[in-house]
Motif scaffolding. Sequence first.
Motif, PDB file in Angstrom:
ATOM      1  N   ASN A  66       0.821  -1.208   0.000  1.00  0.00           N
ATOM      2  CA  ASN A  66       0.000   0.000   0.000  1.00  0.00           C
ATOM      3  C   ASN A  66       0.858   1.262   0.000  1.00  0.00           C
ATOM      4  OD1 ASN A  66      -2.363  -1.422  -0.052  1.00  0.00           O
ATOM      5  ND2 ASN A  66      -2.819  -1.183   2.118  1.00  0.00           N
ATOM      6  N   ILE A  67       1.988   1.210   0.694  1.00  0.00           N
ATOM      7  CA  ILE A  67       2.877   2.376   0.718  1.00  0.00           C
ATOM      8  C   ILE A  67       3.399   2.677  -0.690  1.00  0.00           C
ATOM      9  CG2 ILE A  67       5.123   3.210   1.522  1.00  0.00           C
ATOM     10  CD1 ILE A  67       4.534   1.798   4.188  1.00  0.00           C
ATOM     11  N   LEU A  68       3.757   1.633  -1.435  1.00  0.00           N
ATOM     12  CA  LEU A  68       4.211   1.833  -2.810  1.00  0.00           C
ATOM     13  C   LEU A  68       3.100   2.435  -3.674  1.00  0.00           C
ATOM     14  CD1 LEU A  68       6.302  -1.409  -3.474  1.00  0.00           C
ATOM     15  CD2 LEU A  68       7.151   0.920  -3.166  1.00  0.00           C
ATOM     16  N   THR A  69       1.869   1.980  -3.445  1.00  0.00           N
ATOM     17  CA  THR A  69       0.729   2.539  -4.180  1.00  0.00           C
ATOM     18  C   THR A  69       0.549   4.012  -3.840  1.00  0.00           C
ATOM     19  OG1 THR A  69      -0.397   0.397  -4.232  1.00  0.00           O
ATOM     20  CG2 THR A  69      -1.744   2.340  -4.596  1.00  0.00           C
ATOM     21  N   MET A  70       0.680   4.350  -2.548  1.00  0.00           N
ATOM     22  CA  MET A  70       0.558   5.750  -2.136  1.00  0.00           C
ATOM     23  C   MET A  70       1.654   6.610  -2.749  1.00  0.00           C
ATOM     24  SD  MET A  70      -0.339   5.274   1.915  1.00  0.00           S
ATOM     25  CE  MET A  70      -1.599   4.133   2.466  1.00  0.00           C
ATOM     26  N   VAL A  71       2.866   6.056  -2.802  1.00  0.00           N
ATOM     27  CA  VAL A  71       3.977   6.788  -3.419  1.00  0.00           C
ATOM     28  C   VAL A  71       3.650   7.089  -4.878  1.00  0.00           C
ATOM     29  CG1 VAL A  71       6.366   6.569  -4.212  1.00  0.00           C
ATOM     30  CG2 VAL A  71       5.766   5.930  -1.869  1.00  0.00           C
ATOM     31  N   ARG A  72       3.072   6.105  -5.572  1.00  0.00           N
ATOM     32  CA  ARG A  72       2.717   6.303  -6.980  1.00  0.00           C
ATOM     33  C   ARG A  72       1.657   7.394  -7.132  1.00  0.00           C
ATOM     34  NH1 ARG A  72       1.989   1.574  -7.866  1.00  0.00           N
ATOM     35  NH2 ARG A  72      -0.127   1.148  -8.584  1.00  0.00           N
ATOM     36  N   LEU A  73       0.706   7.425  -6.220  1.00  0.00           N
ATOM     37  CA  LEU A  73      -0.318   8.467  -6.267  1.00  0.00           C
ATOM     38  C   LEU A  73       0.290   9.851  -6.032  1.00  0.00           C
ATOM     39  CD1 LEU A  73      -3.234   6.721  -4.327  1.00  0.00           C
ATOM     40  CD2 LEU A  73      -3.315   7.500  -6.705  1.00  0.00           C
ATOM     41  N   LEU A  74       1.220   9.924  -5.074  1.00  0.00           N
ATOM     42  CA  LEU A  74       1.859  11.203  -4.766  1.00  0.00           C
ATOM     43  C   LEU A  74       2.773  11.673  -5.891  1.00  0.00           C
ATOM     44  CD1 LEU A  74       2.760  10.633  -1.004  1.00  0.00           C
ATOM     45  CD2 LEU A  74       0.966  12.119  -1.924  1.00  0.00           C
ATOM     46  N   LEU A  75       3.283  10.728  -6.678  1.00  0.00           N
ATOM     47  CA  LEU A  75       4.152  11.084  -7.789  1.00  0.00           C
ATOM     48  C   LEU A  75       3.400  11.772  -8.926  1.00  0.00           C
ATOM     49  CD1 LEU A  75       6.540   8.001  -8.116  1.00  0.00           C
ATOM     50  CD2 LEU A  75       7.211  10.367  -7.659  1.00  0.00           C
ATOM     51  N   VAL A  76       2.091  11.566  -9.003  1.00  0.00           N
ATOM     52  CA  VAL A  76       1.314  12.100 -10.129  1.00  0.00           C
ATOM     53  C   VAL A  76       1.394  13.628 -10.205  1.00  0.00           C
ATOM     54  CG1 VAL A  76      -0.965  12.294 -11.181  1.00  0.00           C
ATOM     55  CG2 VAL A  76      -0.214  10.107 -10.235  1.00  0.00           C
ATOM     56  N   PRO A  77       1.008  14.364  -9.137  1.00  0.00           N
ATOM     57  CA  PRO A  77       1.117  15.835  -9.247  1.00  0.00           C
ATOM     58  C   PRO A  77       2.564  16.298  -9.413  1.00  0.00           C
ATOM     59  CG  PRO A  77       0.588  15.177  -6.987  1.00  0.00           C
ATOM     60  CD  PRO A  77       0.442  13.969  -7.844  1.00  0.00           C
ATOM     61  N   GLY A  78       3.505  15.614  -8.768  1.00  0.00           N
ATOM     62  CA  GLY A  78       4.907  15.974  -8.932  1.00  0.00           C
ATOM     63  C   GLY A  78       5.371  15.790 -10.360  1.00  0.00           C
ATOM     64  N   PHE A  79       4.941  14.698 -10.977  1.00  0.00           N
ATOM     65  CA  PHE A  79       5.300  14.434 -12.375  1.00  0.00           C
ATOM     66  C   PHE A  79       4.753  15.529 -13.285  1.00  0.00           C
ATOM     67  CE2 PHE A  79       3.579  12.911 -16.406  1.00  0.00           C
ATOM     68  CZ  PHE A  79       4.748  12.560 -17.063  1.00  0.00           C
ATOM     69  N   VAL A  80       3.500  15.926 -13.076  1.00  0.00           N
ATOM     70  CA  VAL A  80       2.884  16.956 -13.922  1.00  0.00           C
ATOM     71  C   VAL A  80       3.654  18.274 -13.808  1.00  0.00           C
ATOM     72  CG1 VAL A  80       0.807  18.342 -14.294  1.00  0.00           C
ATOM     73  CG2 VAL A  80       0.606  15.891 -13.848  1.00  0.00           C
ATOM     74  N   LEU A  81       4.021  18.653 -12.579  1.00  0.00           N
ATOM     75  CA  LEU A  81       4.773  19.894 -12.383  1.00  0.00           C
ATOM     76  C   LEU A  81       6.134  19.832 -13.090  1.00  0.00           C
ATOM     77  CD1 LEU A  81       4.010  20.624  -8.612  1.00  0.00           C
ATOM     78  CD2 LEU A  81       3.115  21.837 -10.615  1.00  0.00           C
ATOM     79  N   LEU A  82       6.798  18.692 -12.982  1.00  0.00           N
ATOM     80  CA  LEU A  82       8.093  18.531 -13.643  1.00  0.00           C
ATOM     81  C   LEU A  82       7.942  18.551 -15.162  1.00  0.00           C
ATOM     82  CD1 LEU A  82       9.585  15.701 -11.400  1.00  0.00           C
ATOM     83  CD2 LEU A  82      10.373  18.078 -11.502  1.00  0.00           C
ATOM     84  N   MET A  83       6.902  17.891 -15.633  1.00  0.00           N
ATOM     85  CA  MET A  83       6.685  17.781 -17.075  1.00  0.00           C
ATOM     86  C   MET A  83       6.397  19.144 -17.712  1.00  0.00           C
ATOM     87  SD  MET A  83       6.559  15.389 -19.403  1.00  0.00           S
ATOM     88  CE  MET A  83       5.987  15.212 -21.091  1.00  0.00           C
ATOM     89  N   LEU A  84       5.645  19.978 -17.024  1.00  0.00           N
ATOM     90  CA  LEU A  84       5.228  21.259 -17.593  1.00  0.00           C
ATOM     91  C   LEU A  84       6.120  22.419 -17.167  1.00  0.00           C
ATOM     92  CD1 LEU A  84       1.357  20.913 -17.155  1.00  0.00           C
ATOM     93  CD2 LEU A  84       2.765  20.313 -19.139  1.00  0.00           C
ATOM     94  N   HIS A  85       7.133  22.133 -16.362  1.00  0.00           N
ATOM     95  CA  HIS A  85       8.014  23.203 -15.888  1.00  0.00           C
ATOM     96  C   HIS A  85       8.759  23.845 -17.056  1.00  0.00           C
ATOM     97  CE1 HIS A  85      10.315  25.327 -12.830  1.00  0.00           C
ATOM     98  NE2 HIS A  85      11.398  25.103 -13.558  1.00  0.00           N
ATOM     99  N   ASN A  86       8.875  25.164 -16.952  1.00  0.00           N
ATOM    100  CA  ASN A  86       9.602  25.925 -17.966  1.00  0.00           C
ATOM    101  C   ASN A  86       9.019  25.737 -19.366  1.00  0.00           C
ATOM    102  OD1 ASN A  86      11.598  27.749 -18.679  1.00  0.00           O
ATOM    103  ND2 ASN A  86      13.167  26.184 -19.035  1.00  0.00           N
ATOM    104  N   GLY A  87       7.700  25.671 -19.415  1.00  0.00           N
ATOM    105  CA  GLY A  87       7.012  25.561 -20.700  1.00  0.00           C
ATOM    106  C   GLY A  87       6.841  24.149 -21.215  1.00  0.00           C
ATOM    107  N   GLY A  88       7.467  23.174 -20.561  1.00  0.00           N
ATOM    108  CA  GLY A  88       7.293  21.783 -20.942  1.00  0.00           C
ATOM    109  C   GLY A  88       8.239  21.291 -22.021  1.00  0.00           C
ATOM    110  N   TYR A  89       9.183  22.121 -22.449  1.00  0.00           N
ATOM    111  CA  TYR A  89      10.070  21.707 -23.539  1.00  0.00           C
ATOM    112  C   TYR A  89      11.537  21.708 -23.150  1.00  0.00           C
ATOM    113  CZ  TYR A  89       5.880  22.334 -26.341  1.00  0.00           C
ATOM    114  OH  TYR A  89       4.606  22.236 -26.827  1.00  0.00           O
TER     115      TYR A  89
END
Length: 210
Positions: free
Chosen positions: A29-52
Amino acid sequence: MTGVPASAAGGHRRPAAAVGPAGLWNIANILTMVRLLLVPGFVLLMLHNGGYDPAWRSVAWAAFAIAMITDLFDGHLARRYNLVTDFGKIADPIADKAIMGAALICLSALSDLPWWVTGVILFREIGITLMRFWVIRIGVIPASRGGKLKTLAQGTAVGMYILALTGPLATLRFWVMAVAVILTVVTGLDYVRQAIVLRRAGRATEEATR
């Protein structure tokens, strides 16, 4: 071996300890929670500085890769060590769809991936998840080998699109995504067939017991 029963020799065998239900805070369950928490972090990283920005895209890829790796391990650990919980049954598929959906939507929003590809994959994933709940009272549709190959192809293709690839690798990722889309559609149709068979079997059983 002496041939003497344990009771006669004064020894006593302890009964096997009963295995209780798994608690919420277990490694699966902890690994599942980590994956859920990674989602918003991933989006911020992906779109940072225009996304390119290639550097930030590489960091986003690392977050995506970690999420995919935890997906491989949490279900296996839950089944092997009797750590299956109601939370895990619900959260695990949600986490899977969330990280993949976030990646696809980000890629399409950045015009790196056609929206129809994102639509086909998300429609299939959400639809099959809902369909599993539709037939769960009758039976469980197991993950097929094709379904596992689909997951691998999707993860590989999306990961390649997250990275700022050029040249032959950019061409290769197109074909990997094409394979992923084909497997997505083919395995989705197979799951629909299995669900229809299960529903018919369930109705036949109900009519036979009336």
